[in-house]
Scaffold this motif. Structure first.
Motif, PDB file in Angstrom:
ATOM      1  N   THR A 144       0.895  -1.091  -0.200  1.00 40.86           N
ATOM      2  CA  THR A 144      -0.090   0.004   0.048  1.00 40.86           C
ATOM      3  C   THR A 144       0.813   1.288   0.096  1.00 40.86           C
ATOM      4  O   THR A 144       0.156   2.371   0.305  1.00 40.86           O
ATOM      5  CB  THR A 144      -0.948   0.122   1.216  1.00 40.86           C
ATOM      6  OG1 THR A 144      -0.269   0.397   2.379  1.00 40.86           O
ATOM      7  CG2 THR A 144      -1.638  -1.235   1.527  1.00 40.86           C
ATOM      8  N   SER A 167       1.001   2.751  -5.899  1.00 44.46           N
ATOM      9  CA  SER A 167      -0.205   2.088  -6.683  1.00 44.46           C
ATOM     10  C   SER A 167       0.194   2.006  -8.208  1.00 44.46           C
ATOM     11  O   SER A 167       0.763   2.895  -8.696  1.00 44.46           O
ATOM     12  CB  SER A 167      -1.536   2.880  -6.380  1.00 44.46           C
ATOM     13  OG  SER A 167      -1.509   4.119  -6.293  1.00 44.46           O
ATOM     14  N   ASP A 192     -10.564  -3.777  -3.025  1.00 51.91           N
ATOM     15  CA  ASP A 192      -9.885  -3.158  -4.116  1.00 51.91           C
ATOM     16  C   ASP A 192      -9.063  -1.973  -3.731  1.00 51.91           C
ATOM     17  O   ASP A 192      -9.301  -1.616  -2.515  1.00 51.91           O
ATOM     18  CB  ASP A 192     -11.016  -2.241  -4.972  1.00 51.91           C
ATOM     19  CG  ASP A 192     -11.607  -3.047  -6.124  1.00 51.91           C
ATOM     20  OD1 ASP A 192     -10.527  -4.199  -6.776  1.00 51.91           O
ATOM     21  OD2 ASP A 192     -12.637  -3.440  -6.264  1.00 51.91           O
ATOM     22  N   GLU A 242      -8.687   0.971  -4.534  1.00 51.75           N
ATOM     23  CA  GLU A 242      -9.195   2.361  -4.428  1.00 51.75           C
ATOM     24  C   GLU A 242     -10.469   2.427  -3.465  1.00 51.75           C
ATOM     25  O   GLU A 242     -11.607   3.023  -3.853  1.00 51.75           O
ATOM     26  CB  GLU A 242      -9.646   2.889  -5.635  1.00 51.75           C
ATOM     27  CG  GLU A 242      -8.291   2.898  -6.627  1.00 51.75           C
ATOM     28  CD  GLU A 242      -8.083   1.823  -7.477  1.00 51.75           C
ATOM     29  OE1 GLU A 242      -9.233   0.938  -7.404  1.00 51.75           O
ATOM     30  OE2 GLU A 242      -7.029   1.395  -8.179  1.00 51.75           O
ATOM     31  N   SER A 243     -10.686   1.786  -2.483  1.00 55.64           N
ATOM     32  CA  SER A 243     -11.783   1.560  -1.805  1.00 55.64           C
ATOM     33  C   SER A 243     -11.907   2.643  -0.653  1.00 55.64           C
ATOM     34  O   SER A 243     -12.965   2.341   0.196  1.00 55.64           O
ATOM     35  CB  SER A 243     -12.158   0.060  -0.996  1.00 55.64           C
ATOM     36  OG  SER A 243     -11.757  -0.806  -2.072  1.00 55.64           O
TER      37      SER A 243
END
Lengths: 329, 262
Positions: A66, A69, A81, A83-84
């Motif tokens: 993380t 990306s 996901d 981009e959550s």
């Protein structure tokens, strides 16, 4: 065994932009670090990302951790996901343990103080945290050094504390980026043995980058990376078997002898390497003996597989270190 | 599930900054020693040749250069100390500690906040060390004045540490950071009214000094040390705004992109 995917990566691409443009020239040109990488990692699996420096393995690990990306493609961890949103991201991070190339420890703090920082960062309650710290330090064999500053520990011991730090919040997924960098041989095997034990306990999924084939050998599955692409994938034994029964190494001038014996020949760092069935290697060995050539035969290593697939050596120092270790044993 | 509470992380990481400070005695020497020597030499050197212009800030003690210089020197201590604090961010990045904190579920504000808070506490403590000399040069702020001086120093510490952190976030090496800080903070300090009052400076310089946020901090501190903090209301407003803006800048800078050395 059916394994639920802990990590799913689809067609991930990561390009580092060119930087430092000056008088029309770029100091650092744009570089494709990941070029459409797709892979799954199942729960409880130990996956090794094997490749030399610049192959994209650290970029992939940073994305999984993380910290970065991809510009295109999809990354899911624990089915979430990338981009959550921040709440989902925090939830993913809560289940992650990461060991970076340089230890995530403050050398000026004691082992206990470092672990306490980690407990606080993961929102562990004070009492539960203190208990967990004592337990994890005992497991890592550093209980008697709890009140020593990390800066006073040996490299190997500091690494074990770093692993203990990552394991303190009981992560489901452990990510390691070349975790044995800078360790001597004994400290390296000690560290890898603790990973072995962790893996046998089965509670944690491990993804580890390395350029050392003996480290990759311990994993359930090896993913070989070159120039940001996956060039080979499978359990280490299977990958080696695909190359053939044995390999012969000799100087470039004797390339013809290897070819005549029916071997698949590729350039190596210090000459050529031929791979094939055991009989063919034996034929080559006789021919090389008759020609008075100096040569070396043996079972193929993951380094040989990598060389066969890419024409590149994994790493000059790593391959050499492994070879000399094999020769000695 | 949402992020873990940031409070404990903020406290533990702030404690870490303080522990790091007391375990590096050379930092105290570097941050307090240089400005203290500067104070001693300048105050001694200008002792008999300094006469402030009419209407200059620094009322009661303005005839005494050592007393005039002291608030500015304290601000200098804060500045040097904050530079060290921000440099530890570059070290953290290299050592991997910061990367580990950034991949934890703790909110980013707790990681950034601890750096700023720890840096500000350390800077304040060091500035207090030098301000203990105030009575020796005729500055007797009293209880309210001392309390106000502490607030002024803490605000300066927050502001400059946050500014340093924002700058350190974009610089890859300690060497580069030193360059940026020298270019930015040294002129700010020189023109903060620390060494000479704006009232006697050239017109263009006085204008720059008027909009220099470090000047506001110095003025608030000077008024407090003279026992009349309320005489510098505008400087107080400016100091609060400066600290708030710099904390916002640091949070924004560090929140926008996770930039760690790989």
């Amino acid at each position: 065994m059916t394994r639920l995917p802990v990590i799913e990566v689809r067609e991930a691409r990561r390009i580092y932009r060119a930087r430092g443009r000056r008088r029309g020239r770029t100091a650092t040109p744009a570089r494709v670090a990941l070029d459409g990488v797709s892979l799954n990692v199942g729960a409880g699996e130990w996956l090794a990302l094997l490749g030399p420096n610049g192959s994209g393995k650290s970029t992939l690990l940073r994305i999984l951790a993380t910290l970065d990306s991809p510009q295109s493609g999809a990354v899911r961890r624990f089915g979430v996901d990338a981009e959550s949103g921040s709440a989902a991201l925090a939830d993913v991070r809560r289940r992650l343990g990461v060991v970076f190339q340089s230890p995530g420890l403050d050398p000026l703090l004691t082992v206990r103080e470092n672990l306490a920082c980690q407990a606080a960062l993961f929102g562990m309650r004070l009492d539960a945290g203190a208990e967990a710290i004592e337990r994890i330090a005992a497991e890592a064999g550093v209980f008697d050094r709890m009140n020593d500053r990390v800066g006073a520990l040996s490299g190997g011991l500091a690494r074990r504390v770093d692993l203990a730090r990552a394991l303190l919040p009981s992560p489901e997924l452990l990510l390691l980026d070349e975790p044995t960098t800078g360790l001597d041989h004994a400290a390296r095997s000690g560290f890898m043995e603790s990973l072995d034990r962790l893996h046998s306990a089965g509670a944690v999924t491990i993804v580890m980058t390395t350029h050392l084939m003996d480290e990759a050998e311990r994993a359930d599955r090896v993913v070989m990376l070159a120039h940001g692409r996956i060039v080979g994938e499978g359990p280490p034994g299977e990958l080696r078997r695909e190359l053939g029964g044995a390999v012969a190494r000799t100087s470039a001038e004797h390339r013809r002898l290897l070819e005549e014996a029916g071997l698949h020949v590729a350039p190596a760092r210090d000459g050529v390497i031929g791979s094939g069935e055991l009989e063919a290697v034996e034929r080559a060995a006789s021919a090389l003996t008759r020609a008075g050539a100096s040569f070396h035969i043996g079972p193929p290593t993951l380094g040989d597989v990598y060389l066969g697939l890419t024409g590149m050596a994994l790493s000059s120092d790593g391959a050499a270190a492994n070879r000399s270790a094999e020769d000695a044993s | 599930m949402s992020a873990v509470p940031g409070g404990p992380a903020l406290l533990l990481l702030t404690r870490r900054e303080l522990l790091r400070f007391v375990r590096q005695p050379s930092r105290i020497v570097a941050a307090v020693g240089t400005p203290a020597l500067l104070w001693l030499f300048l105050a001694g050197g200008f002792a008999d040749s300094f006469a402030p212009p009419v209407g200059a800030e620094g009322g009661a003690a303005s005839g005494n250069y050592a007393a005039y210089l002291l608030p500015g020197i304290a601000v200098g201590v804060v500045m040097f100390s904050s530079i060290f604090a921000a440099m530890s961010l570059i070290e953290d990045r290299r050592a991997g500690f910061l990367q580990s904190a950034l991949v934890s579920p703790a909110p980013l504000w707790s990681v950034v906040g601890a750096k700023a808070l720890g840096g500000a506490i350390v800077a304040t403590a060091q500035a207090v060390l030098i301000l203990l000399a105030a009575p020796t040069v005729g500055l007797t702020p009293g209880f309210a004045g001392s309390l106000a001086a502490l607030v002024a120093i803490a605000l300066t510490g927050c502001a400059v540490t946050a500014l340093g952190l924002a700058a350190a976030w974009w610089v890859n090496s300690s060497e580069g950071f030193h360059g940026v800080m020298n270019l930015l903070l040294m002129p700010m300090w020189m023109l903060s009214g620390a060494f000479f009052p704006a009232a006697g400076a050239a017109g263009w310089l006085a204008v720059i000094m008027l909009v220099n946020p470090l000047r506001w901090c110095t003025d608030a501190l000077r008024a407090s040390l003279e026992g009349d903090p309320m005489s510098a209301l505008w400087a107080w407003a400016g100091s609060f705004a400066f600290a708030g803006a710099m904390l916002g800048l640091a949070l924004l800078t560090m929140g926008r992109g996770v930039k760690v050395k790989s």
